[in-house]
Design an enzyme around this catalytic site. Structure first.
Site, PDB file in Angstrom:
ATOM      1  N   SER A  50       0.884  -1.161   0.000  1.00  0.00           N
ATOM      2  CA  SER A  50       0.000   0.000   0.000  1.00  0.00           C
ATOM      3  C   SER A  50       0.922   1.211   0.000  1.00  0.00           C
ATOM      4  O   SER A  50       1.759   1.361   0.901  1.00  0.00           O
ATOM      5  CB  SER A  50      -0.886  -0.008   1.247  1.00  0.00           C
ATOM      6  OG  SER A  50      -1.833   1.040   1.160  1.00  0.00           O
ATOM      7  N   GLU A  51       0.821   2.054  -1.011  1.00  0.00           N
ATOM      8  CA  GLU A  51       1.886   3.031  -1.238  1.00  0.00           C
ATOM      9  C   GLU A  51       1.953   4.119  -0.166  1.00  0.00           C
ATOM     10  O   GLU A  51       2.945   4.846  -0.092  1.00  0.00           O
ATOM     11  CB  GLU A  51       1.810   3.636  -2.647  1.00  0.00           C
ATOM     12  CG  GLU A  51       0.586   4.470  -2.933  1.00  0.00           C
ATOM     13  CD  GLU A  51      -0.503   3.648  -3.597  1.00  0.00           C
ATOM     14  OE1 GLU A  51      -0.558   2.416  -3.371  1.00  0.00           O
ATOM     15  OE2 GLU A  51      -1.314   4.222  -4.341  1.00  0.00           O
ATOM     16  N   ASN A  52       0.931   4.222   0.680  1.00  0.00           N
ATOM     17  CA  ASN A  52       1.063   5.169   1.788  1.00  0.00           C
ATOM     18  C   ASN A  52       2.120   4.724   2.788  1.00  0.00           C
ATOM     19  O   ASN A  52       2.644   5.546   3.532  1.00  0.00           O
ATOM     20  CB  ASN A  52      -0.282   5.401   2.482  1.00  0.00           C
ATOM     21  CG  ASN A  52      -0.967   4.118   2.888  1.00  0.00           C
ATOM     22  OD1 ASN A  52      -0.907   3.119   2.163  1.00  0.00           O
ATOM     23  ND2 ASN A  52      -1.608   4.128   4.029  1.00  0.00           N
ATOM     24  N   SER A 112       8.473   4.030   0.535  1.00  0.00           N
ATOM     25  CA  SER A 112       7.446   3.395  -0.274  1.00  0.00           C
ATOM     26  C   SER A 112       7.715   3.618  -1.766  1.00  0.00           C
ATOM     27  O   SER A 112       7.603   2.700  -2.577  1.00  0.00           O
ATOM     28  CB  SER A 112       6.083   3.974   0.113  1.00  0.00           C
ATOM     29  OG  SER A 112       5.059   3.084  -0.204  1.00  0.00           O
TER      30      SER A 112
END
Lengths: 221, 217, 217, 221
Positions: free
Chosen positions: A50-52, A92
């Site tokens: 999850s790129e957060n 990330s």
């Protein structure tokens, strides 16, 4: 072949799930791409990013076990798996831009035969912003577009995208409810079709020039 | 050195027209108490740098909806209809930067780097007006660093010296913006004595932090 | 997915002529068991990227003294007389890169960035042969990214999936080189089951790691 | 004024310690600069950085309390203070290059009236490498050179450095056992002298052109 949107999405998600291999790091976009997680074959363990700021993202928490500080890139509550880790957004995107994400699956407004993708803006109408999509499409090793073949009668698989691009020439594969297409040096190759459609129907619903694979197959879903 | 203040102590630091970096990702990890303070102070003409404009009722989204903001530099505004509305009306300027580029621009601003050399955005409208450079046979954009007058940071735990620990996905932009602003203000869910946070989990060393306020959220 | 191997399992991965990144700062946080392995395998013509050439009897220093190394890319060789001697003799090439530039070049190589825009080295011999760029009125060098065939990482604790925790000052180059090599090999002081390391303290997620060997140091 | 090296170093370290202010982040180079830590005035708490990856560096551990995984940039065993934190080298140099280090104190082979510094190489003779020095001198807010005024009769405070530079025009202050000099837009200003020397002696031992401050003072050590 006429199927409703839900059935189309299921076909697409199921077929893309078959592309994933054990141990891969995978980023699934919001919406249709997220459904891919439901169809990953037994014995194939992929790591969802999850790129957060997380790898090893798990499913929605059970009621009563929510943690408001564990969210996905859509802002929803999720969980973390035992192999997972949290980090900041810079790390990330080191993973994303650095080619450490094996597969990213994203939706599209338009995609074209040169592997161009448009999925972040309709000038004057809809300007959500690109979020992490530009980095994902540029950086991931394999970019799969998950999309319904047409939208309200409009052909979305184009000779050339007309909307502003998300990235240039980065798409590797397009999966719709009608078939599977690969972007190659020669052009867009139709590799598989759904059992309920025909090559002729796919061609008629595709603006891009399609090269029909000599060994074209039926989608195994 | 005790950096603990209350919200009243923060008030004189926040002014009209400032450029502010605000932590959070769709509101997760945003210092909501400091957002309240900006609204209470009726600040005007702010430039906000953050990942997104969140939702109308959360985080940066509240500032947009409340009219405190002149310009945002973010990667995404799609979850907040007020952002699109104000952009279309021309009452708020929106600079969209790809998320990975945005965080590197902030990191560059805080790390003394002159810019970011990224492949992201090449061949798209993102490249308009920017320097391009060919290195080792590949084309890149040169994206410029970002800095702010103030960084508003959310921490799960801060100590009295300003050391910060961020739990779960609250990390996002918080440790990076703490590098890139002239004044760094932390709103911490929990405040402890200096030395009580394990030095292995501190992502923001207290030397970067000017003020710590105990969060009321 | 179990990435645990023993030293014998690592042998086929290490070859003459390879470019290797090796963690550690003056030997603190260097995987000494993997250094042993290179010496045992009598590898030749290696290019080593790391902070320094340590001491004659420690870490990278042992490889230099043992003649395994064709070239080093480091920030410092002053603590290892063998490095200076071999450089002077012409039997080992030395590229000196400022420490902050070196770590950013590795980070860029691992993060898909095309280079590093740094003020460090401007007006010195470090700028020789490099692109210079004027941005916002200041002169910068463009330093090129570094990557390696193999990264040899020391971790205090690794789990069977490859997640790594680095204690104290062993962090140094380790989490950064783990981003920038085609194959990442971790020598861990302690190996635990997947899930036993707190996800908040993992600096290298296991997805970056190919092999984990239990250290015998 | 003739003092031995140890006394000279003590004078220099004591005087530089007076420059440090409460709460500052300070990086002390190896050797003479390290001695500064011994003379920091009561009530002034500075945070020491070690560029390998620590802020809040404490003194050498007591016997029996050594931890081999807590070392300084010279590779020696140290301790961490309660306000301290560990991080990787990338973060360490974000602090350094990013201007977060308030003061760095370094030794010199040569320094000149334009604020140039040479301290990392004598071509053909000594090539230790620059380590973190170039970043420190470029990035720190205030750069103080700690050096004996002359070395074996050689004048080290030059009109122009002859050795390869560590950084161009970044030095703010030079402290020797004879005096304190500030690099200004007008040139190198002699601000203070030791009580046992004279302006004439300092001038005679300095190759650089010295501007004598109108309010020149005696070093308060």
């Amino acid at each position: 072949m006429a199927v409703d949107a839900n059935r189309a999405k299921e076909i697409i998600a199921k077929r893309i799930a078959m592309e994933l291999k054990d141990g891969q790091l995978v980023n699934l976009g919001i919406g249709l791409p997220t459904l891919v997680a439901n169809y990953i074959p037994d014995g194939v363990n992929v790591v969802l990013q999850s790129e957060n700021g997380m790898v090893g993202m798990g499913p929605t928490p059970e009621e009563g076990k929510e943690d408001k500080y564990i969210t996905n890139a859509g802002g929803q509550l999720v969980t973390i798996q035992p192999i997972g880790a949290f980090f900041d957004t810079a790390m990330s995107f080191s993973l994303i831009r650095g080619g450490h994400v094996d597969v990213t699956v994203l939706g599209a407004l338009e995609v074209d035969q040169e592997g161009n993708l448009s999925n972040w803006i309709i000038p004057g109408k809809l300007v959500p912003g690109m979020g992490g999509a530009m980095d994902l499409v540029t950086g991931a090793k394999k970019v799969i577009v998950a999309m319904q073949h047409t939208a309200k009668g409009e052909l979305k698989i184009k000779k050339r995208c007309e909307l502003p691009l998300t990235a240039k020439g980065q798409v590797d594969m397009i999966v719709s409810e009608l078939g599977v297409m690969a972007v190659t040096a020669e052009g867009l190759v139709l590799k598989e079709i759904h059992r309920d459609t025909t090559v002729e129907e796919v061609i008629s619903l595709t603006e891009a020039e399609l090269i029909i694979d000599d060994n074209i197959k039926v989608m195994e879903i | 050195m005790n950096k603990i203040v209350d919200y009243a102590g923060i008030k004189p630091l926040l002014k009209d027209g400032m450029t502010m970096m605000i932590g959070g990702f769709l509101g997760c990890g945003t210092p909501e108490g400091l957002i309240d303070l900006i609204i209470e102070l009726e600040l005007k003409e702010l430039t906000i740098i953050g990942n997104d404009t969140s939702f109308v009722d959360r985080g940066i989204g509240r500032l947009v909806a409340n009219g405190n903001v002149k310009q945002v530099i973010v990667s995404h505004i799609g979850t907040n209809p007020e952002s699109g509305k104000r952009m279309t009306e021309g009452t708020m300027a929106v600079e969209l930067s790809p998320q990975g580029t945005l965080i590197e621009r902030i990191r560059a601003g805080g790390s003394g780097l002159g810019g970011v050399i990224t492949p992201t955005g090449v061949g798209t409208i993102v490249e308009e007006g920017k320097n391009k450079i060919l290195l080792a046979g590949r084309e890149y954009l040169i994206e410029m660093p970002l800095r702010a007058d103030v960084a508003l940071v959310y921490a799960s735990t801060a100590d009295t010296f300003g050391n910060c620990y961020y739990r779960g996905t609250t990390k996002n932009f918080n440790p990076i913006i703490a590098l890139a602003a002239d004044t760094v203000i932390v709103e911490a869910e929990t405040v402890v004595a200096a030395g009580e946070i394990n030095p292995e989990v501190i992502m923001t060393p207290g030397v970067l932090v000017d003020y710590v306020v105990k969060g009321e959220y």
